[in-house]
Design a protein around this motif. Structure first.
Motif, mmCIF file in Angstrom:
data_model
loop_
_atom_site.group_PDB
_atom_site.id
_atom_site.type_symbol
_atom_site.label_atom_id
_atom_site.label_comp_id
_atom_site.label_asym_id
_atom_site.label_seq_id
_atom_site.Cartn_x
_atom_site.Cartn_y
_atom_site.Cartn_z
ATOM 1 N N TYR A 277 28.860 7.191 7.024
ATOM 2 C CA TYR A 277 29.672 6.499 8.032
ATOM 3 C C TYR A 277 31.077 7.061 8.071
ATOM 4 O O TYR A 277 31.606 7.357 9.149
ATOM 5 C CB TYR A 277 29.736 4.985 7.770
ATOM 6 N N ILE A 281 33.414 8.620 11.029
ATOM 7 C CA ILE A 281 34.567 7.888 11.549
ATOM 8 C C ILE A 281 35.861 8.667 11.350
ATOM 9 O O ILE A 281 36.676 8.777 12.268
ATOM 10 C CB ILE A 281 34.629 6.504 10.872
ATOM 11 N N PRO A 360 38.123 0.572 12.339
ATOM 12 C CA PRO A 360 37.157 1.424 11.627
ATOM 13 C C PRO A 360 37.851 2.401 10.695
ATOM 14 O O PRO A 360 37.400 2.627 9.565
ATOM 15 C CB PRO A 360 36.444 2.172 12.757
ATOM 16 N N SER A 364 37.823 2.787 6.640
ATOM 17 C CA SER A 364 37.455 4.061 6.027
ATOM 18 C C SER A 364 38.518 4.501 5.034
ATOM 19 O O SER A 364 38.201 5.033 3.966
ATOM 20 C CB SER A 364 37.285 5.149 7.092
ATOM 21 N N TYR A 418 32.951 0.309 14.161
ATOM 22 C CA TYR A 418 32.826 1.543 14.934
ATOM 23 C C TYR A 418 31.695 1.443 15.957
ATOM 24 O O TYR A 418 31.858 1.805 17.123
ATOM 25 C CB TYR A 418 32.564 2.686 13.958
ATOM 26 N N TRP A 419 30.541 0.939 15.554
ATOM 27 C CA TRP A 419 29.375 0.981 16.440
ATOM 28 C C TRP A 419 29.102 -0.324 17.161
ATOM 29 O O TRP A 419 28.251 -0.366 18.038
ATOM 30 C CB TRP A 419 28.136 1.442 15.659
ATOM 31 N N TRP A 512 35.854 5.056 21.623
ATOM 32 C CA TRP A 512 36.676 5.732 20.612
ATOM 33 C C TRP A 512 36.893 7.194 20.935
ATOM 34 O O TRP A 512 37.434 7.926 20.128
ATOM 35 C CB TRP A 512 36.010 5.628 19.232
ATOM 36 N N GLY A 514 34.460 9.498 21.188
ATOM 37 C CA GLY A 514 33.658 10.074 20.111
ATOM 38 C C GLY A 514 33.061 11.409 20.478
ATOM 39 O O GLY A 514 33.230 11.909 21.603
#
Ligand code: HEA
Ligand code: HEA
Ligand code: CUA
Ligand SMILES: [Cu+2]
Lengths: 556, 209, 358
Positions: A277, A281, A360, A364, A418-419, A512, A514
């Protein structure tokens, strides 16, 4: 892609409650199963947390008698078993279920129905374990859950010392749920190896996919030995075999070796997803590609390998020969090297980045700070003479909560923040998220930091009470206060989820900014994930798309 | 820098052929076999660990497991099981070539040979339990023997069940050339069961004696 | 997004937390020392590994300082880097550009592979030496050998050299003929796995059924040291405490001479004695010189020479003994001694008898 904004089945909006239930219960869709896994895991987390709270309540002051000794012993057994098998495992399998097919551009796992079967095995295994509270006849005829500790050392688990059926529930519950895990592990391996979208060669898989591949391989190799050991124990208990029956010549040491041959890889099975993860992230929130991708992959593979050969570090106090101890001390220390590489590469990714501290990323970063501590205390434990002092003491309890909570659970929260937008289409609240982070961060350190001290002051683990004269009061009190702060943090999380589901901000497909494929589809994704199976040319397909002037594939 | 423009997901780029080593079925079956090996490996490791550790005076392997004297039942049975691996390979080949009749015959032979093995195991167990009085609770040898051999026999049973299912389908005319791949997977499982037997035989009947 | 806290306030908050964390760690170690006040005879309140009173315990502590030093250094560097990143590479508010993409760097990656490898290598070598020094597979010369037998949930100590058995309190001499004496324990278990741990005297070693272990202690100071069973062994694992008394030489001699004698026979407590001998007590307990010769439970021959009962759950006073004999489950719920369902009067008589077992 705009055509897909309204996801899935148009009938769903009209479905009745029962219809909806039926849809969830009978589903073989990887996304629904993923959500079910994670939700169940989080519910079990609350239960496990409640058990921990009760333990800390009892231990807050010396000579306390809130709980009877056997109740306390049941609590830590159920707490440990729950957290490892019913929280860690389902959440990691659930996130992988949901995210892996999307990241490799597939429409589902390789064997969807096997996947559903795996989930139900896990759930019923978990329920079977908890049913022991009602079903297992204890010695005095009351319901009783297992009280043998999460590693259930024989011969304490033999019929002679563990009457009634509580230990049988422990065995059967875990057997059933670990069959589910093995099935899902096999499913993940097959999916990753055979269902990647065109262009995604092994070295173009996102780091997460690599890590989960190794994780699934560890599941496939390490869980069957546990099943075998449990079957033998069950034969001992129900049919009178003698595998671990010391009166009949059986060996207590054998169980320990078998359990930890599974048990050590198991803790890496739990931490690897956390690595996965944060590897996703950190780059996104630093706006920078992951540092040293090939080395990350190599480190993951070697962690997987080495972790199969270090189990004896749980047995340093067992009186094995100095040679054996030395060899396994060496192999254990070796793991610090690839793990360190990962740490360095994450920090290397942050250096020179433009870091956005959304929740997130906050979690982290918390992961990095806390896992480091847990890892370093792990290395201390691997120093055999030091371990002779602190093995089976609260120092070890401190160590593994730093890696399991500070590592795994912090990463799980990072992953959820995050998800969550991808899964539900709603953002979680940043404000509540930050409150949750700081409360958990402070509460966590307050709970588990002092444990290292009380351990070195001679406090063994798994004691339901202690005398006032041993100098442990302060540290235990601090630990117990810390739990209150953690409860506040967890409450913020629960509140955040409920609130955001009801009236969270709309997330859009890619909140985000991504880089992996799951952000290329709508939130929540349609049943078939991608209208058209994508083609990729690098680890970061969406980066290529967003920066056509400087795509990644030119460098890889 | 390049001047490429993004039109769709498929930015212009060096075209990459998609190469896949395995299909899902084969990969899944291989994984299953690996985890089964881990399972049996553990049982066998325990068996090895306990060889010769029994208290004296109880039944020892050499009292009851004899591979050296005349009818050598176990060796005989083993030969049946191992050769069945050959028949199943031939059967799969026939099916791949579309020869349904040949497939059915070889397949049936596989089943018969497997069944012979199972019957042999049953007879051996009968002898051990009823005549010699060795059970799972007798001693460490009994515990290990019945667990290891029993789990293997259970796998043979599962295999036979699946094989028979395929045979019934064949008789009903439901098997075609296109099923060759699925049937091949089943044959892998069967080979695995045979392979495990070689390990079990070596450890239990030869090393254990 | 959320309401923003100003960077300055956030920064001071973060800084505060960082300082607090470091302070906590700096304080923890001295605090651990402080809770271990050193008395004249070396006994401390806490069974702490920071106040070693034997040769192996001291060797472990010395090694531990090195390990802590190395790990603390790594800790500082890494947390420092993380904190640096938090402050230095935070994205400016109005900056929406991507960072420069750096894919990796071979020299850097090589460096941070090699440096940890070297550290691990050093750590391994130093620790390996200590392992071989401490783990003794045969008794050192001139050692006093004692057999320790773990029971659910009490300890049996067998002195083959002197030919008597006692329970729960291990007595050893600090010196013999004026020289330090190695204590070489043989560890056996009667039921499940236990672990013998007295931190000030040495590391722990498991007490395993069907498997004999050894543990070497070599006390350097007299005093009373506490420890406890460190492997979960069932309901009363928490109350399987250990007391080790390290005596000066003559004192130990006296203790041995006393333990060798048979139980005192005092006719003033004949009622209690007869009650004891008519009750099931004798099936489990031994009192040397009487008909009581059970081996399931602690030897009571010199019960009153011990300061605690129930392996440390309460101190050995007349009141506690009375509660214990009336119903041990009150003091040590789950323990293996059942209540004999005696009347209060019988209990008093039996306790009167037990009190004479000096
Ligand atoms: C997520 C789970 C997890 C993880 C990741 C780890 C990681 C490690 N663990 Fe831990 N461990 C547990 C979970 C975990 N552990 C649990 C649950 C138990 C107790 C079980 C029980 O008894 O109930 C346990 C117990 C345990 C023991 C046994 C203690 C005892 O009971 O006596 C030992 C002993 O060696 C140990 C060692 C290690 C080591 C060396 C690592 C390493 O992998 C850590 C590596 C990481 C780092 C070192 C940090 C980063 C590295 C660098 C910055 C590089 C530079 C560093 C150096 C050169 C040193 N662990
Ligand atoms: C992922 C793994 C994980 C996690 C997250 C935790 C989390 C926690 N653990 Fe756990 N722990 C283990 C894994 C884990 N633990 C293991 C493997 C053992 C070893 C077991 C053994 O020895 O056999 C162990 C043992 C263990 C002990 C040692 C027991 C002993 O040896 O005697 C202690 C003692 O304090 C403890 C405390 C805690 C606390 C306070 C938390 C907290 O962080 C928990 C935080 C969560 C909450 C605070 C939830 C709060 C929510 C509510 C209270 C609301 C409830 C509402 C509803 C149910 C609707 N744990
Ligand atoms: Cu004996 Cu714990
Ligand atoms: Cu481990």
């Amino acid at each position: 892609m705009t055509a897909l904004d309204h996801s899935g089945n148009p009938l769903r909006a009209k479905a009745t409650f029962l219809g909806r239930m039926h849809e969830w219960v009978s589903t073989a869709d990887h996304k629904k199963l993923g959500v079910m896994y994670v939700t169940t895991g989080l519910l079990f987390f609350l239960i496990g947390g409640l058990e921990a709270t009760m333990m800390r309540w009892q231990l807050a002051v010396p000579d306390s008698s809130l709980l009877s000794p056997s109740d306390f012993n049941r609590l830590f057994t159920m707490h440990g078993t729950t957290m490892v098998f019913l929280v860690g495992m389902p959440i990691l399998l659930g996130v992988a279920n949901y995210i892996i097919p999307m990241q490799i551009g597939a429409r589902d796992l390789a064997f969807p129905r096997l996947n559903a079967f795996g989930f139900w095995l896990f759930l019923f295994g978990g329920l079977l374990l908890y049913f022991s509270y009602f079903g297992a006849q204890g010695l005095y005829g009351m319901g009783s859950s297992p009280d043998v500790g999460w590693f259930a050392y024989a011969p304490l688990t033999e019929r002679t010392y563990s009457r009634g059926h509580s230990t049988d529930y422990w065995i059967l519950g875990l057997l059933v749920s670990s069959f589910g895990s093995i099935a899902t592990g096999i499913n993940l391996i097959t999916t990753i190896l055979t269902m990647r979208c065109p262009g995604m060669t092994l070295m173009k898989m996102p780091v997460m996919v690599w890590v989960m591949l190794i994780d699934a391989i560890l599941i496939m190799i390490a869980m069957p030995p546990l099943a075998a050991a449990q079957v033998m124990l069950l034969f001992d208990r129900l049919m009178g075999a003698h595998f671990f029956d010391v009166q009949g010549g059986g060996s207590a040491i054998l169980w320990q070796n078998l359990f930890w041959f599974f048990g050590h890889p198991e803790v890496y099975i739990l931490i690897l997803p956390a690595f996965a993860y944060v590897s996703e992230i950190i780059p996104v929130f630093c706006r920078k590609v992951i540092f040293g991708y090939p080395l990350m992959v190599a480190a993951t593979v070697s962690i997987g390998f080495i972790s199969l050969g270090v189990w004896v570090h749980h047995l340093f106090a067992l009186g094995l020969s100095p040679m054996v101890n030395t060899i396994f001390m060496g192999s254990t220390m070796l793991i610090a090297i690839p793990t360190g590489l990962k740490m360095f590469n994450w920090v290397g990714t942050m250096i020179g980045g433009k870091i956005r501290f959304d929740t997130p990323m906050l979690f982290s970063t918390g992961f990095l700070a806390l896992f480091l501590i847990g890892g370093l205390t792990g290395v201390m434990l691997s120093v055999v003479p030091f371990d002779w002092q602190v093995s089976d003491s609260y120092f070890v309890v401190g160590h593994f909560h730093y890696v399991l909570f500070g590592g795994l659970v912090f990463a799980i929260f990072a992953a959820i923040y995050y998800w969550f937008p991808k899964v539900t289409g709603k953002m979680l609240s940043e404000t509540l998220g930050k409150w949750q982070f700081w409360l958990l961060f402070i509460g966590f350190n307050l709970t588990f930091g002092p444990m290292h001290v009380s351990g070195m002051l001679g406090m063994p683990r798994r004691i339901y009470t202690y005398h006032a004269d041993r100098g442990w009061e302060l540290w235990n009190m601090l630990s117990s206060i810390g739990v209150l702060v953690q409860i506040a943090g967890v409450t913020f999380f629960v509140w955040n989820v409920i609130q955001s589901l009801r009236k969270g901000k709309d997330a859009g497909a890619d909140p985000w900014d991504g880089w992996t494929l799951e952000w290329a589809t709508t939130s929540p994704p349609p049943e078939y994930n991608f209208e058209e199976i994508p083609k990729v040319y690098s680890c970061r397909p969406l980066w290529d798309l967003k920066h056509p002037e400087d795509p990644d594939w030119k460098y890889e | 820098m390049t001047t490429l423009k993004a039109q769709s997901m498929t930015v212009q780029a060096p075209p990459e052929p998609k190469s896949q080593l395995l299909n899902s079925g084969k990969c899944g079956m291989l994984c299953l076999i690996v985890s089964e090996i881990a399972f049996f490996g553990t049982l066998l490791a325990v068996y090895l660990f306990y060889i010769g550790k029994d208290p004296v005076g109880t039944i020892a392997p050499s009292d009851v497991l004899d591979v050296s004297v005349a009818p050598m039942k176990v060796v005989f049975n083993s030969i049946f099981l191992l050769t069945s691996s050959i028949w199943i390979t031939l059967a799969v080949r026939c099916l791949a070539r579309g020869n349904i009749m040949g497939f059915a015959l070889w397949w049936l032979l596989t089943i018969l040979f497997g069944a012979e093995f199972l019957v042999g195991t049953g007879m051996e167990w009968y002898g051990l339990i009823a005549v010699e009085g060795l059970t799972i609770r007798t001693n460490l040898f009994g515990s290990g023997f019945f667990t290891v051999v029993g789990f293997h026999a259970a796998h043979v049973t599962i295999g036979l069940f699946l094989l028979s299912l395929v045979f019934v389908l064949t008789c009903l005319g439901k098997m075609h050339k296109r099923h060759a791949e699925k049937v091949e997977l089943l044959s892998w499982y069967w080979h695995f069961v045979d392979g495990i037997w070689i390990a079990v035989f070596t450890i239990v009947y030869i090393l254990g004696n | 997004m959320s309401r923003r806290i100003t960077p300055a306030s956030r920064r001071s908050l973060l800084r505060g937390i960082a300082i607090a964390m470091l302070a906590a760690i700096f304080l923890a170690v001295p605090e651990a020392w402080a809770t271990a006040p050193i008395c004249e005879n070396g006994a401390t309140a806490s069974p702490t590994m920071f106040a070693p009173r034997s040769v192996p315990a001291k060797m472990i502590l010395d090694l531990s300082w090195l390990v802590w030093g190395i790990c603390f250094g790594i800790f500082l560097i890494m947390e420092g880097l993380i904190i640096l990143c938090i402050f230095k590479y935070r994205r400016a508010k109005d900056d929406d550009t991507e960072a420069p993409q750096i894919y990796g760097s071979n020299p850097i990656e090589l460096a941070w592979t090699i440096v940890p490898t070297l550290i691990v290598f050093v750590l391994f070598l130093v620790s390996a030496r200590t392992i071989f020094e401490i783990e003794k597979t045969s008794a050192p010369e001139g050692s006093l050998e004692i057999t320790v037998i773990g029971h659910q949930w009490w300890w049996e100590f067998d002195y083959p050299e002197y030919g008597f058995v006692t329970a729960n309190e291990l007595h050893v001499p600090a010196t013999r003929d004026g020289k330090r004496v190695p204590i070489y324990l043989t560890l056996e278990s009667n039921d499940v796995i236990h672990s013998f741990w007295v931190p000030q005297l040495g590391g722990k070693t498991d007490v395993v059924p069907n498997h004999i272990n050894h543990l070497w202690l070599e006390p350097t100071m007299t005093g009373t040291y506490v420890g406890q069973c460190a492997e979960y062994c069932g309901t009363q694992h928490a109350n399987m405490l250990i007391t080790v008394v390290v005596h000066p030489e003559e004192e130990f001699e006296k203790w041995v001479a006393h333990q060798k004698t048979e139980a005192v026979d005092d006719d003033t407590v004949a009622v209690g004695r007869d009650l004891f001998q008519r009750t099931a007590c004798i099936n489990c307990h031994t009192i040397r010189g009487t008909v009581a010769n059970g081996t399931f439970a602690p030897d009571l021959t010199h019960l009153m020479s011990r300061s605690v009962i129930g392996s440390g759950v309460v101190s050995n006073t007349a009141d506690n003994l009375a509660i214990w004999v009336y119903d041990p489950q009150i003091l040590k719920p789950g323990c293996r001694m059942p209540s004999m369902k005696l009347t209060k009067k019988d209990v008093t008589e039996i306790v009167q008898y037990l009190l004479t077992l000096k």
